[in-house]
Write an enzyme that holds these catalytic residues in place. Structure first.
Site, PDB file in Angstrom:
ATOM      1  N   HIS A 129       0.637  -1.209  -0.163  1.00 50.19           N
ATOM      2  CA  HIS A 129      -0.026   0.074   0.140  1.00 50.19           C
ATOM      3  C   HIS A 129       1.000   1.211  -0.107  1.00 50.19           C
ATOM      4  O   HIS A 129       0.693   2.200  -0.933  1.00 50.19           O
ATOM      5  CB  HIS A 129      -0.935  -0.036   1.163  1.00 50.19           C
ATOM      6  CG  HIS A 129      -1.834   1.164   1.394  1.00 50.19           C
ATOM      7  ND1 HIS A 129      -3.043   1.292   0.837  1.00 50.19           N
ATOM      8  CD2 HIS A 129      -1.469   2.354   1.986  1.00 50.19           C
ATOM      9  CE1 HIS A 129      -3.669   2.281   1.245  1.00 50.19           C
ATOM     10  NE2 HIS A 129      -2.859   3.046   1.699  1.00 50.19           N
ATOM     11  N   GLU A 130       1.728   1.351   0.911  1.00 51.58           N
ATOM     12  CA  GLU A 130       2.622   2.606   1.058  1.00 51.58           C
ATOM     13  C   GLU A 130       3.540   2.618  -0.425  1.00 51.58           C
ATOM     14  O   GLU A 130       3.881   3.913  -0.636  1.00 51.58           O
ATOM     15  CB  GLU A 130       3.566   2.360   2.284  1.00 51.58           C
ATOM     16  CG  GLU A 130       2.602   2.643   3.565  1.00 51.58           C
ATOM     17  CD  GLU A 130       1.976   3.739   3.809  1.00 51.58           C
ATOM     18  OE1 GLU A 130       2.200   4.874   3.428  1.00 51.58           O
ATOM     19  OE2 GLU A 130       0.782   3.650   4.440  1.00 51.58           O
ATOM     20  N   HIS A 133       1.463   4.879  -2.558  1.00 50.35           N
ATOM     21  CA  HIS A 133       1.701   6.083  -2.526  1.00 50.35           C
ATOM     22  C   HIS A 133       3.187   6.669  -2.875  1.00 50.35           C
ATOM     23  O   HIS A 133       3.144   8.096  -3.330  1.00 50.35           O
ATOM     24  CB  HIS A 133       1.565   6.360  -0.842  1.00 50.35           C
ATOM     25  CG  HIS A 133       0.201   6.290  -0.566  1.00 50.35           C
ATOM     26  ND1 HIS A 133      -0.826   6.814  -0.814  1.00 50.35           N
ATOM     27  CD2 HIS A 133      -0.156   5.844   0.785  1.00 50.35           C
ATOM     28  CE1 HIS A 133      -2.133   6.335  -0.337  1.00 50.35           C
ATOM     29  NE2 HIS A 133      -1.551   5.866   0.828  1.00 50.35           N
TER      30      HIS A 133
HETATM   31  N1  TQI Z   1      -1.370   5.631   6.986  1.00 45.89           N
HETATM   32  C1  TQI Z   1      -2.336   6.247   6.128  1.00 45.89           C
HETATM   33  C2  TQI Z   1      -2.146   5.673   4.604  1.00 45.89           C
HETATM   34  O1  TQI Z   1      -1.186   5.110   4.280  1.00 45.89           O
HETATM   35  C3  TQI Z   1      -1.467   7.676   5.892  1.00 45.89           C
HETATM   36  C4  TQI Z   1      -2.332   8.521   5.036  1.00 45.89           C
HETATM   37  C5  TQI Z   1      -3.636   9.146   5.506  1.00 45.89           C
HETATM   38  C6  TQI Z   1      -2.369   8.929   3.824  1.00 45.89           C
HETATM   39  N2  TQI Z   1      -4.209   9.804   4.461  1.00 45.89           N
HETATM   40  C7  TQI Z   1      -3.286   9.766   3.531  1.00 45.89           C
HETATM   41  C8  TQI Z   1      -1.344   8.775   2.888  1.00 45.89           C
HETATM   42  C9  TQI Z   1      -3.523  10.303   2.276  1.00 45.89           C
HETATM   43  C10 TQI Z   1      -1.092   9.305   1.423  1.00 45.89           C
HETATM   44  C11 TQI Z   1      -2.560  10.040   1.231  1.00 45.89           C
HETATM   45  O2  TQI Z   1      -3.185   5.444   4.018  1.00 45.89           O
HETATM   46  S1  TQI Z   1      -2.237   4.087   7.562  1.00 45.89           S
HETATM   47  C12 TQI Z   1      -3.572   1.279   5.501  1.00 45.89           C
HETATM   48  C13 TQI Z   1      -4.727   0.413   4.929  1.00 45.89           C
HETATM   49  C14 TQI Z   1      -2.311   2.790   6.797  1.00 45.89           C
HETATM   50  C15 TQI Z   1      -3.525   2.244   6.162  1.00 45.89           C
HETATM   51  O3  TQI Z   1      -1.225   3.760   8.722  1.00 45.89           O
HETATM   52  O4  TQI Z   1      -3.451   4.593   8.108  1.00 45.89           O
HETATM   53  C16 TQI Z   1      -2.267   0.712   4.871  1.00 45.89           C
HETATM   54  C17 TQI Z   1      -1.221   2.435   6.055  1.00 45.89           C
HETATM   55  F1  TQI Z   1      -5.106   0.899   3.776  1.00 45.89           F
HETATM   56  F2  TQI Z   1      -4.878  -0.531   5.045  1.00 45.89           F
HETATM   57  F3  TQI Z   1      -5.706   1.136   5.794  1.00 45.89           F
HETATM   58  C18 TQI Z   1      -1.233   1.148   5.221  1.00 45.89           C
HETATM   59 CL1  TQI Z   1      -2.300  -0.831   4.127  1.00 45.89          CL
HETATM   60 ZN    ZN Z   2      -2.989   5.035   2.145  1.00 49.43          ZN
END
Ligand code: TQI
Ligand code: ZN
Ligand code: CA
Ligand code: ZN
Length: 172
Positions: A129-130, A133
């Site tokens: 996922h990251e 991004h």
């Molecule tokens: N981190 C968020 C994410 O990566 C950080 C974030 C919030 C973000 N809003 C954003 C990043 C907008 C970019 C653009 O989405 S998290 C998941 C999932 C997160 C969440 O820690 O909440 C994953 C990290 F999708 F599973 F909920 C990894 Cl896989």
């Molecule tokens: Zn995300």
């Protein structure tokens, strides 16, 4: 449907061989070779769908992407929050920073659904996922997509969905 970051930032067309370094690991108990394997697998999902290539470098100064584990405040104005909540964050192209919350009960290379830890989080799923991004994708409205903004704890989701592939192929 998939989305981009505002303004559609991406890695420029002359940068198709991106290097990543795993730079900050003192805050995690996961061993170094396991981390290399898990991140290599996560990057390979995106390499398979694009003309991008990824390789690990041990030299931070050569790296386009830097990966590290941190607890609490770590100098970028986006402090981590202990177990659950924010798991990780990555900045848009071409920043390249990818930070993971060292306080999570990360499961690396095992079966997260069999973990005895209630808040167990699958490292490879979060990494896939990251990396989306890091490459310029925002969040998708398709619940099955890797780029959907929520994942249930104790689950594994590492395969790109058609929506993720369309999103990344429209950028690269
Ligand atoms: N981190 C968020 C994410 O990566 C950080 C974030 C919030 C973000 N809003 C954003 C990043 C907008 C970019 C653009 O989405 S998290 C998941 C999932 C997160 C969440 O820690 O909440 C994953 C990290 F999708 F599973 F909920 C990894 Cl896989
Ligand atoms: Zn995300
Ligand atoms: Ca957290
Ligand atoms: Zn950070």
């Amino acid at each position: 449907l998939y989305a981009y970051f505002p303004g559609g930032p991406m890695w420029p067309s002359f940068r198709r061989d991106l290097k990543y370094a795993i730079t900050a690991t003192s805050a995690t108990s996961i061993d170094r070779s396991t981390l290399s394997t898990v991140f290599a697998r996560a990057f390979s999902r995106w390499a398979a769908a694009t003309n991008l290539q990824f390789s690990e470098t041990s030299s931070e100064s050569d790296a386009d992407i830097t990966i590290g584990f941190y607890s609490g405040s770590h100098g970028d104005g986006e402090p981590f929050d202990g177990p659950l909540g924010t798991l990780a964050h990555a900045f848009s192209p071409t920043d390249g920073r990818f930070h993971l919350d060292a306080a999570e009960a990360w499961v690396a290379g095992g079966d997260v659904s069999r973990s005895s830890s209630p808040g167990a989080v699958d490292l490879e799923s979060v990494a896939v996922h990251e990396i989306g991004h890091l490459l310029g994708l925002g969040h998708s409205s398709v619940p099955e997509a890797i780029m959907y903004p929520t994942i249930r704890t104790g689950t594994r989701k590492v395969e790109l969905e058609a929506d993720d592939v369309q999103g990344i192929q429209s950028l690269y």
